[in-house]
Scaffold this motif. Sequence first.
Motif, short mmCIF file in Angstrom:
data_model
loop_
_atom_site.label_atom_id
_atom_site.label_comp_id
_atom_site.label_asym_id
_atom_site.label_seq_id
_atom_site.Cartn_x
_atom_site.Cartn_y
_atom_site.Cartn_z
N GLN B 68 -8.16 -45.15 4.16
CA GLN B 68 -7.96 -44.44 5.28
C GLN B 68 -6.58 -44.20 5.66
O GLN B 68 -6.30 -43.16 6.14
CB GLN B 68 -8.81 -45.07 6.49
N LEU B 69 -5.86 -45.26 5.35
CA LEU B 69 -4.31 -44.75 5.48
C LEU B 69 -3.81 -43.85 4.54
O LEU B 69 -3.19 -43.08 5.00
CB LEU B 69 -3.35 -46.16 5.40
N HIS B 70 -4.25 -43.66 3.41
CA HIS B 70 -3.97 -42.74 2.60
C HIS B 70 -4.35 -41.45 3.02
O HIS B 70 -3.73 -40.38 2.80
CB HIS B 70 -4.66 -43.11 0.94
N GLU B 71 -5.67 -41.26 3.64
CA GLU B 71 -6.00 -40.08 4.15
C GLU B 71 -5.10 -39.67 4.89
O GLU B 71 -4.63 -38.53 4.97
CB GLU B 71 -7.25 -40.47 4.87
N ILE B 72 -4.56 -40.41 6.01
CA ILE B 72 -3.40 -39.87 6.70
C ILE B 72 -2.26 -39.24 6.30
O ILE B 72 -1.87 -38.45 6.76
CB ILE B 72 -2.95 -41.17 7.90
N ILE B 73 -1.96 -40.09 5.14
CA ILE B 73 -0.64 -39.41 4.62
C ILE B 73 -0.76 -38.14 4.04
O ILE B 73 0.13 -37.13 3.98
CB ILE B 73 -0.34 -40.51 3.11
N LYS B 74 -2.24 -37.73 3.75
CA LYS B 74 -2.45 -36.56 2.78
C LYS B 74 -2.60 -35.70 4.02
O LYS B 74 -2.45 -34.10 3.77
CB LYS B 74 -3.50 -36.52 2.13
N MET B 75 -2.63 -35.77 5.13
CA MET B 75 -2.71 -34.72 6.43
C MET B 75 -1.70 -33.83 6.48
O MET B 75 -0.53 -34.39 6.17
CB MET B 75 -3.20 -35.38 7.75
N GLU B 76 -1.91 -32.74 7.08
CA GLU B 76 -0.84 -31.71 7.29
C GLU B 76 -0.39 -31.69 8.64
O GLU B 76 -0.41 -30.89 9.35
CB GLU B 76 -1.11 -30.34 6.72
N ILE B 128 1.28 -51.42 1.32
CA ILE B 128 1.25 -50.32 2.32
C ILE B 128 2.64 -49.80 2.78
O ILE B 128 2.91 -48.56 2.88
CB ILE B 128 0.93 -51.00 3.93
N SER B 129 3.68 -50.59 2.32
CA SER B 129 5.00 -49.88 2.35
C SER B 129 5.35 -48.56 1.84
O SER B 129 6.16 -47.80 2.35
CB SER B 129 6.12 -51.02 2.26
N PRO B 130 4.68 -48.66 0.52
CA PRO B 130 5.13 -47.29 -0.14
C PRO B 130 4.53 -45.95 0.73
O PRO B 130 5.12 -44.96 0.78
CB PRO B 130 4.23 -47.30 -1.40
N LEU B 131 3.44 -46.27 1.75
CA LEU B 131 2.89 -45.34 2.48
C LEU B 131 3.94 -44.71 3.64
O LEU B 131 4.33 -43.63 3.85
CB LEU B 131 1.58 -45.50 2.91
N LEU B 133 7.03 -45.30 3.43
CA LEU B 133 8.06 -44.69 2.51
C LEU B 133 8.10 -43.01 2.56
O LEU B 133 9.03 -42.53 2.78
CB LEU B 133 8.25 -45.33 1.24
N LYS B 134 6.75 -42.67 2.37
CA LYS B 134 6.55 -41.46 2.18
C LYS B 134 6.81 -40.70 3.45
O LYS B 134 7.30 -39.67 3.65
CB LYS B 134 5.06 -41.12 1.73
N ILE B 135 6.30 -41.33 4.45
CA ILE B 135 6.47 -40.85 5.82
C ILE B 135 7.88 -40.80 6.15
O ILE B 135 8.45 -39.82 6.83
CB ILE B 135 5.67 -41.70 6.80
N ILE B 136 8.66 -41.72 5.88
CA ILE B 136 9.94 -41.71 6.24
C ILE B 136 10.68 -40.42 5.91
O ILE B 136 11.54 -39.87 6.18
CB ILE B 136 10.66 -43.23 5.99
N ASN B 137 10.27 -40.44 4.33
CA ASN B 137 10.95 -39.30 3.70
C ASN B 137 10.64 -38.05 4.11
O ASN B 137 11.48 -37.11 4.34
CB ASN B 137 10.69 -39.51 2.01
N GLN B 138 9.21 -37.90 4.59
CA GLN B 138 8.99 -36.44 5.13
C GLN B 138 9.65 -36.26 6.36
O GLN B 138 10.20 -35.08 6.57
CB GLN B 138 7.48 -36.63 5.40
N GLY B 139 9.84 -37.53 7.20
CA GLY B 139 10.63 -37.38 8.40
C GLY B 139 12.14 -36.83 8.30
O GLY B 139 12.74 -36.15 9.04
N ILE B 140 12.62 -37.27 7.21
CA ILE B 140 14.23 -37.06 6.79
C ILE B 140 14.05 -35.48 6.56
O ILE B 140 14.79 -34.75 7.42
CB ILE B 140 14.64 -38.01 5.81
N LYS B 141 13.23 -35.17 5.75
CA LYS B 141 12.86 -33.64 5.57
C LYS B 141 13.00 -32.81 6.89
O LYS B 141 13.26 -31.82 7.01
CB LYS B 141 12.00 -33.28 4.57
N GLY B 151 13.65 -47.04 1.64
CA GLY B 151 12.73 -47.89 0.99
C GLY B 151 12.77 -49.29 1.91
O GLY B 151 12.00 -49.91 2.41
N MET B 152 13.83 -49.87 2.06
CA MET B 152 14.28 -50.93 2.73
C MET B 152 13.83 -50.87 4.09
O MET B 152 13.49 -51.80 4.86
CB MET B 152 15.67 -51.39 2.61
N THR B 153 14.01 -49.56 4.64
CA THR B 153 13.62 -49.37 6.05
C THR B 153 12.12 -49.43 6.16
O THR B 153 11.40 -50.21 6.94
CB THR B 153 14.04 -47.98 6.67
N ALA B 154 11.32 -49.03 5.20
CA ALA B 154 9.91 -48.99 5.38
C ALA B 154 9.48 -50.74 5.40
O ALA B 154 8.69 -51.17 6.19
CB ALA B 154 9.32 -48.25 4.12
#
Lengths: 225, 225
Positions: B68-76, B128-131, B133-141, B151-154
């Motif tokens: 379910q967490l992965h679902e969230i990651i995939k959302m637009e 879970i931290s990889p997930l 990480l993805k969000i953080i990277n998206q937020g940076i963009k 990575g460390m922040t996640a």
Amino acid sequence: METEISKKDEIINIASELFFSKGYSNTSIQNIIDKADIAKGTFYHYFKSKDDLLNEMTKKHVSNLYPQLHEIIKMEISAIEKLNMLFQSTSNWKSLNIEFMKLLTKAVYSDSNIVLRNKLLEETIKQISPLYLKIINQGIKEGVFEVEDPGMTAQFILTSFTSNSEEMSKYLLADKYNQEVIDGLKRTLSFSERMVERMLGAEKNSLHFVEVEVLERLIKGLLEA
Amino acid sequence: METEISKKDEIINIASELFFSKGYSNTSIQNIIDKADIAKGTFYHYFKSKDDLLNEMTKKHVSNLYPQLHEIIKMEISAIEKLNMLFQSTSNWKSLNIEFMKLLTKAVYSDSNIVLRNKLLEETIKQISPLYLKIINQGIKEGVFEVEDPGMTAQFILTSFTSNSEEMSKYLLADKYNQEVIDGLKRTLSFSERMVERMLGAEKNSLHFVEVEVLERLIKGLLEA
DNA sequence: AATTCCTAGACCGACGGTCGGTCGATAAAT
DNA sequence: ATTTATCGACCGACCGTCGGTCTAGGAATT
């Protein structure tokens, strides 16, 4: 006159050695009483349980840390300088015997010491966070920190140190010391500094927990080992 | 067709119940095999040790959270929206049965569950931290986060959640629910939000981990209990 | 029929903790 | 001054429980 040391303290000291060298769960009451040359009954005359002993031990360890930290608090320097000094005293950077540090790290961050680690953190927060609180309040007055809830922040920062120490322990315990390990150490440390700055609303690069020369010496020690 | 559940999973489930209700250290292998109605040998056929069982258990628990967490990651949606949703899913706010929550909190944050708590955190960070990480990277963009080491922040944020959960657990386990307790809960939660914002270099008040109505419902539940 | 997988529970040593009791020091009573 | 009473540090045999092992036998698969 001999150094009067109570039997209780003697037991605590011996147990301390064993806990830190073998781990809490790997140390049996039997181990302790063998080394202390006392009987089971004697041990339980002084301590209600193994857990009770651990409690008294951690309390004592953290208490021993308190006086020198309190000295720093009383100094007439800026909040940022205090914070830097405080961290340096709390951590073991000063006693830069690399072998000792490895041993300690191995002990505290081993699986058999989760309980000890937890108690130590708990006690640290209880005893040390008031000192951090004072510094935070001073920093707010000086206009270098910007914090909403000083009390919670103090506690939070202390907890954070643990997670960072854990991260650093991984590097210290590496079986091979190459550039990668060294970079990891530096990066983790720097990350920790930047994080605390953010939590405190302090200016970037205002905190320096470890002096460069100290870190260099540590790294040199690592490379030689 | 019946729901095929392997013997191993059955043991894990039963052990889970016991661990969460009585605590890890207070649950003996004997307790488990009694309730599972199997023999010692059977247990040790499936698990190398009690610790091995705990490992598999935590891994399974966290894995169940993952989809379910992965679902969230995939959302637009924006990184901030994702982060808010992610937190709400990770925490148990959604299943707002206050009695259940108290039970769970009591179980996880009891002294006899330090080991379990630690394993759970460790596994959470790993999976879970990889997930995050993805969000953080998206937020940076998207330009809403400003982070040096994603990575460390996640990892750091996830660890921080634990310390905040611990703080909140104190309030949830209070024997009397008055305004003070409720304020404490609100303050801790808000503190946690502001802290994560700072760690991420996000704008103040951009994060809202719990919707107001959900919190109100929780508080109402507390007052009635 | 043979081999592998699974189940069984008696058994083990180590553990944390208890308990009845010893013994020397100090104090009170004689 | 001598006996008696009280205290508490100290002792170690003992207990129940624990996690884990071992050998033997049954069920399934080949």
